[in-house]
Design a protein around this motif. Sequence first.
Motif, PDB file in Angstrom:
ATOM      1  N   GLY A  45       0.785  -1.219   0.000  1.00  0.00           N
ATOM      2  CA  GLY A  45       0.000   0.000   0.000  1.00  0.00           C
ATOM      3  C   GLY A  45       0.820   1.274   0.000  1.00  0.00           C
ATOM      4  O   GLY A  45       1.954   1.314   0.483  1.00  0.00           O
ATOM      5  N   GLU A  46       0.201   2.316  -0.574  1.00  0.00           N
ATOM      6  CA  GLU A  46       0.834   3.632  -0.613  1.00  0.00           C
ATOM      7  C   GLU A  46      -0.235   4.713  -0.433  1.00  0.00           C
ATOM      8  O   GLU A  46      -1.359   4.579  -0.924  1.00  0.00           O
ATOM      9  CB  GLU A  46       1.556   3.858  -1.958  1.00  0.00           C
ATOM     10  N   ILE A  47       0.127   5.767   0.289  1.00  0.00           N
ATOM     11  CA  ILE A  47      -0.740   6.934   0.454  1.00  0.00           C
ATOM     12  C   ILE A  47       0.056   8.173   0.075  1.00  0.00           C
ATOM     13  O   ILE A  47       1.216   8.329   0.482  1.00  0.00           O
ATOM     14  CB  ILE A  47      -1.241   7.090   1.904  1.00  0.00           C
ATOM     15  N   LYS A  52      -9.400  -5.618  -3.278  1.00  0.00           N
ATOM     16  CA  LYS A  52      -9.000  -5.619  -1.873  1.00  0.00           C
ATOM     17  C   LYS A  52      -9.170  -4.213  -1.315  1.00  0.00           C
ATOM     18  O   LYS A  52      -8.503  -3.272  -1.738  1.00  0.00           O
ATOM     19  CB  LYS A  52      -7.544  -6.054  -1.733  1.00  0.00           C
ATOM     20  N   SER A  53     -10.069  -4.068  -0.385  1.00  0.00           N
ATOM     21  CA  SER A  53     -10.314  -2.789   0.266  1.00  0.00           C
ATOM     22  C   SER A  53     -10.275  -2.978   1.769  1.00  0.00           C
ATOM     23  O   SER A  53     -10.495  -4.081   2.288  1.00  0.00           O
ATOM     24  CB  SER A  53     -11.681  -2.211  -0.141  1.00  0.00           C
ATOM     25  N   LEU A  54     -10.012  -1.915   2.466  1.00  0.00           N
ATOM     26  CA  LEU A  54     -10.017  -1.927   3.922  1.00  0.00           C
ATOM     27  C   LEU A  54     -11.357  -1.388   4.395  1.00  0.00           C
ATOM     28  O   LEU A  54     -11.718  -0.251   4.096  1.00  0.00           O
ATOM     29  CB  LEU A  54      -8.872  -1.069   4.453  1.00  0.00           C
ATOM     30  N   THR A 110      -3.046   5.346  -3.079  1.00  0.00           N
ATOM     31  CA  THR A 110      -2.688   5.117  -4.481  1.00  0.00           C
ATOM     32  C   THR A 110      -2.549   3.639  -4.817  1.00  0.00           C
ATOM     33  O   THR A 110      -2.665   3.249  -5.976  1.00  0.00           O
ATOM     34  CB  THR A 110      -1.376   5.850  -4.822  1.00  0.00           C
ATOM     35  N   SER A 111      -2.280   2.792  -3.804  1.00  0.00           N
ATOM     36  CA  SER A 111      -2.250   1.349  -4.048  1.00  0.00           C
ATOM     37  C   SER A 111      -2.496   0.634  -2.737  1.00  0.00           C
ATOM     38  O   SER A 111      -2.272   1.186  -1.659  1.00  0.00           O
ATOM     39  CB  SER A 111      -0.909   0.909  -4.661  1.00  0.00           C
ATOM     40  N   PHE A 112      -2.970  -0.637  -2.844  1.00  0.00           N
ATOM     41  CA  PHE A 112      -3.183  -1.411  -1.632  1.00  0.00           C
ATOM     42  C   PHE A 112      -2.792  -2.862  -1.917  1.00  0.00           C
ATOM     43  O   PHE A 112      -1.681  -3.114  -2.375  1.00  0.00           O
ATOM     44  CB  PHE A 112      -4.618  -1.264  -1.141  1.00  0.00           C
ATOM     45  N   THR A 159     -11.961   1.907   2.362  1.00  0.00           N
ATOM     46  CA  THR A 159     -10.730   2.530   1.885  1.00  0.00           C
ATOM     47  C   THR A 159     -10.218   1.705   0.724  1.00  0.00           C
ATOM     48  O   THR A 159      -9.858   0.534   0.882  1.00  0.00           O
ATOM     49  CB  THR A 159      -9.681   2.590   3.012  1.00  0.00           C
ATOM     50  N   THR A 160     -10.195   2.325  -0.447  1.00  0.00           N
ATOM     51  CA  THR A 160      -9.853   1.575  -1.657  1.00  0.00           C
ATOM     52  C   THR A 160      -8.903   2.389  -2.514  1.00  0.00           C
ATOM     53  O   THR A 160      -8.773   3.617  -2.361  1.00  0.00           O
ATOM     54  CB  THR A 160     -11.132   1.229  -2.441  1.00  0.00           C
ATOM     55  N   GLU A 161      -8.237   1.718  -3.425  1.00  0.00           N
ATOM     56  CA  GLU A 161      -7.263   2.376  -4.295  1.00  0.00           C
ATOM     57  C   GLU A 161      -7.887   3.518  -5.086  1.00  0.00           C
ATOM     58  O   GLU A 161      -9.008   3.411  -5.584  1.00  0.00           O
ATOM     59  CB  GLU A 161      -6.645   1.365  -5.254  1.00  0.00           C
TER      60      GLU A 161
END
Length: 1019
Positions: free
Chosen positions: A725-727, A769-771, A762-764, A785-787
Amino acid sequence: MWGNFFFAQTVKGKVTSGGLGLPGVGVIVQGTKNATTTDFDGGFVLNNVDPKSTLIFSYIGYKSVSLPADTKSVMKVNMVNDLEKLNEVVVIGYGTSKRKDVNGAISSIKASEIQDKPFTSIDQALVGKAAGVNVTQNSGTPGGGISVQIRGITSINGNEPLYVIDGTPVFADKNNDSFSFSALGGGNGQTKNSALSGLNISDIESIDILKDASSTAIYGANGANGVVLITTKKGKKGKSTFSYETYLGTQQVTNSVDVLNLPQYAAYQAKIFKLNGEPVPYQYQKPDLLGNGTNWQDELFRTATMYNHQIAFSGEKDGTRYYTSLNYFDQEGIVLNSDFNRMSLRLNVDSSVKSWLKIGNNMSISKSSQQVVRNDDRGGLVMNTLRQSPELPVRYADGSFAGPTSGLGSSANETTNPIALSEYNNAKTDRYKINGNLFADFTLTKGLVFRSELGYDLNFAKSSSFAPAYTLGNVSELLNKSFKQQDQSFYWSLKNYLTYNKTLNEKHNFTFLLGQEAQESQYEYLSGYRSGDFLSKDFTNLNIGDIDTAVNGNGSGRWSMTSYISRLNYSFSDRYSFSASLRADASSNFGPNNKWGYFPSFAAGWTVSNEKFFEPLSSTVNYLKFRAGYGSVGNQNIPANRYQTILSLTASPFGGVSPTIDNLGNPDIKWESLKSFNVGFELGMLSNRVKLDFDYYIKHSSNFLTKQINDESNQSALNYYLNTGEIETKGIELTLNTRNIITENFTWDSTVIFSKYNNELTSFQGAGKSLLGKVQFDLYNVTRTTEGEPVGQFYGYVTDGLFKNAAELAAGPTQETGTGIGDIRFKDLNGDGKIDAKDQKAIGSAIPDFTYSFTNNFKYKNVSLSVVLTGSQGNEIYNFTRHYTDGIYPGFGDRFANLTTRAINAFEPGVNENTNEPRITLNDPNGNGRISNRFVEDGSYLRIQNVSLSYDLPSKIFKNSIITKVRLYVNVQNLYTWTKYSGFDPALGNLDQNITLSGIDLGRYPVPRTTSMGLNLEF
C-alpha cells in the motif's frame, strides 16, 4: 542652571515603523525625567530640551533608538522591530537551535499561550494553535481520548504523534486504554484515553511540534506521524519564587438532540397502533392533555464541577536550578457516574557541579483515577437516553429505578433506563506513572559537549468493574459480574552523544551531533472475570464468584531498538543555512532480512532579507527567508515478532494445552516508509507588525504493515503480515500574525491559521482488496478505503427521494419485495434495473476541505482578553445514532422506542407527501435504514473555542508585602458552535484512534462547555 534654561528649546518630530506612524513610543531626554509619548500618528513635542542632549526612543517589541536632539528641524525617527524571536531557542530533538537557523517545519507554543485554561491534558491545548495540527476530542469523558494528526493521514496503522517530554518518549497509542465493556457483555465503546492525561499542564514551559520529515528524521522509526516536544519548567537564574494556582469550574452539555416529547410521542404511537390495525390505548388518545414526560437528556447530563490546586517552588542558587510542583486536579463528568482526578509531583533539578560537568534530573510522578461509563455504542448511555420513551419515569414512587414493561418504554437492543445503567454499569481505572530522565553533560573542550542520558517511563494500571444483577421491568441481568485487570509497562532508553559547536570568522557556524541510543519497552497484563452470588458491590473479589464461570487472561510483549544518530547544522553570515541528519535503527520487530532502517534528511534556508541587494526593500519587508527540506522516516507500529510464526496456547478440555496459530511468520516484513518534501517561506513586513509563514508539503507513505486480506467479506482471514500500500498526501499551511494596534496602554494582535490537505490511497493489496471500517460488533460496514480514493470514506447507497405514488414505484428500480409508497428510492448506479450491493459508492468523507483558527489578543493596561475561534469546513459526519432514532427497523429498535422529531414529518399518503422522511413501518421492508447518504450530514462548524479574561493587580499594591504578583481570570471553553449538524457536537475524532472510523457518531459522550474562575499568586 540658568544657562540651560535660556538655551532649552522645543523638539518636534515623528516616529515611524515601516513607513507608518508609531503611537505610544516613549521619548525621554537622557539622564533626566523630561519625557513624553508619541500621539496616534507617531508625532511628538518635547519642551525644555538642551540642544546638546540625547533623546532615547523606546517601545516594547522594538529596538531602542538614541539620537542627538534636533531643535532646528522636525526629527524623523525610524524604529525597527526587535528580531529577538528569531534568536529564541527552539527544541529540535537531541538539542536546540535558534529560530532563525531552523529550516524544517516547526511550530512552537509557549506557556503564556495556554495559561489560565482548564485543560485535562496538554494535547487539548493544541487546538487551533499550530498550522497543520488537527486536534479532535474523541470523547468528552474526563481524561478521554484525543486524536492528534500532524499534516493529515500518514498510515492506516496509526497516526498519533510521538510525544517527547524532556527527552523521554511517550507513545500515544500505548498504555492509555480504559476498561473495555465487552468484558461484561455488549460493545466496547471508546476505550482509548489521552496518553498525556497524567501530565500537569501547569508544568509546561514550551511545546515544539516537528511536522516535516526533515525535522522528524532524527527520531527515525518513531517519527513518521510527527513529533511533539514538550519542555517542562526549570528554575530561572537569580530568581526564587513560590507560587500557588487554583481554579474552580463548571461544565454543562452545550445543546440537546431534538427527540419527541410525551405529546409528540403519544401522537406517534397512535399512528403505529392504527397502522397495525390495533385499538389505540387510552394514554395515547389525547396527546394534548399530556405533560412533556421524562426528559432523559436532562436526567443524564448534569452540571459538573472541576477544580485544580497547585503549589510550585523554583529558583537558582550557586549554579543549581530547581523546579518543584505538587498538583491536584479533579473533574466530574457531565454524564452521571463519570469522573477523573489526578495528583502529580514534579522535580526538575540541574546543577553545575564543576566547570566541566553539569548533572540533572527531570522527574514526574502521577496517580490518576478515572471512572467511565459505556458510550459510543448501541447499549451506551447516550444512545439509551435518545431512544428511551418519555412515558417511562426515572424512578417509581418507592424510589426504585423504573424499567420498560410491555407497552411501556423500549427494551430493544440493550435499551433500558440509562440512569440506572450509569450506576450499574461503570468501571474504574487507577493509573500510576513515573516519567523522567537522568543526565550528565561533560564539557570536554570549548564547544565540545558529551551528554549521557537515561530516560524512563513506568506505568501501572488497575481496572475493575462490578455489574450487579438487576431487573428493570422486562430487562433483566440475572448474574452479578466482576472483572479485574492489571497492566504494567516499562520503557527505558539510554542515549550517549557528542555535540560540537564552532564559529569561524564570526560568519561560519557549525553544530555537529554524533550519538548512539538504545531503548526497550515491555508490558504485561493479567485479567480475571467471574459471575455469581457476590454479596454486594463492596465485596467484588473474584474468589467470591462461581469458579465455573472463571475466565482468565494474560499476555505480554516486548520490543527493543538500537540506533545511531548524526546531524550537521551549518549557517553562514545569517544568510545561508543547511542541515542534514542520518539515523539508523535496528528493531526487534523485524527479522534479520530487514532489521535495519536508514532515515536521512536534508534542509536548506536562504534569508534573503540579509542580502545587501535587499536593503532598498528593508524599510517595508524586514524579514524574508525561503526554506526547503526532504526527509525519510519509518514506522514499526505492529505487535512484536510478527516476522515469526507465533502459537497461542490455551487450556484444552481434554487436559494440557491446545496450540493454535496466532501469526504466520513473514521474515521479509520491513519498515513502513514515509518520504516527505517541504518548501516554505517566512515573511516579516512593516517592522514585523505583519508576519506570514507558508508551507507546501508532499508526503508519500508506503509499505504499510497490514494483515493479508482474503477478500472483502473476510477482512482478517489470514493472520499474516506483509508490506503493501501507498498513500500520497499534499497540503498547505499558512500562519498570519499581525500587530494591529500598539499604544502605550492598549495593544491588539491577531493570528490566523489555515490548513488544507488531500490524501489518496494510491495502491493497496490489489484489485478487489479494500479496507473496511465496521462498527457495532462488525455488523455494519460504514467506511471503505480503496485504491484511488481518500482514506476512510463513507460507503453506501445513494438516496433519490421517496416513491410518492404508484407510478413512481412502478417506474423505479426493483428494490425489495415489500417496497411501497413512501419508501426511499435508491439510485441504480450501474443501470441494471435493480438495487443491490453493486449500487454502493463513496457517500462522504470526514476529511475537511480545510481547517482554520482566528485568535485575537487584547490588552489594556493590566486587563487582557483572548478570544480563539476554530473551524472546519467541508467535513462530513456519519450520524449512526439516526439508524436507531429515525425509524423502527428490525435489529435497530422496537415500536416503543423514542425517535427524533424527524418522525413528525414522516410520509403519509394524502396527509404529508411533501417530505423526504420515509413512511412509518413496523418492519422496514424496503431497507430504509441501510447504510446510505441519508445519515451523512454536513459537519462544518465555526466555534468560539476559548475566551479568557484576566486582570493583573498593580504591583504597587504589594510593594511592602511578600506577594509579588496576583492574577485573576475567567475562562470559557467551547462557548458556542455554529453548525448544521443535528448531533451533540460536530468536532468528532476517530473511534478509538482508528483512522478508518473517523467522523462516525455512535452516541458519543458530548464535549462540555466549561466556565472557570482562577487565581494565581506569586511570592
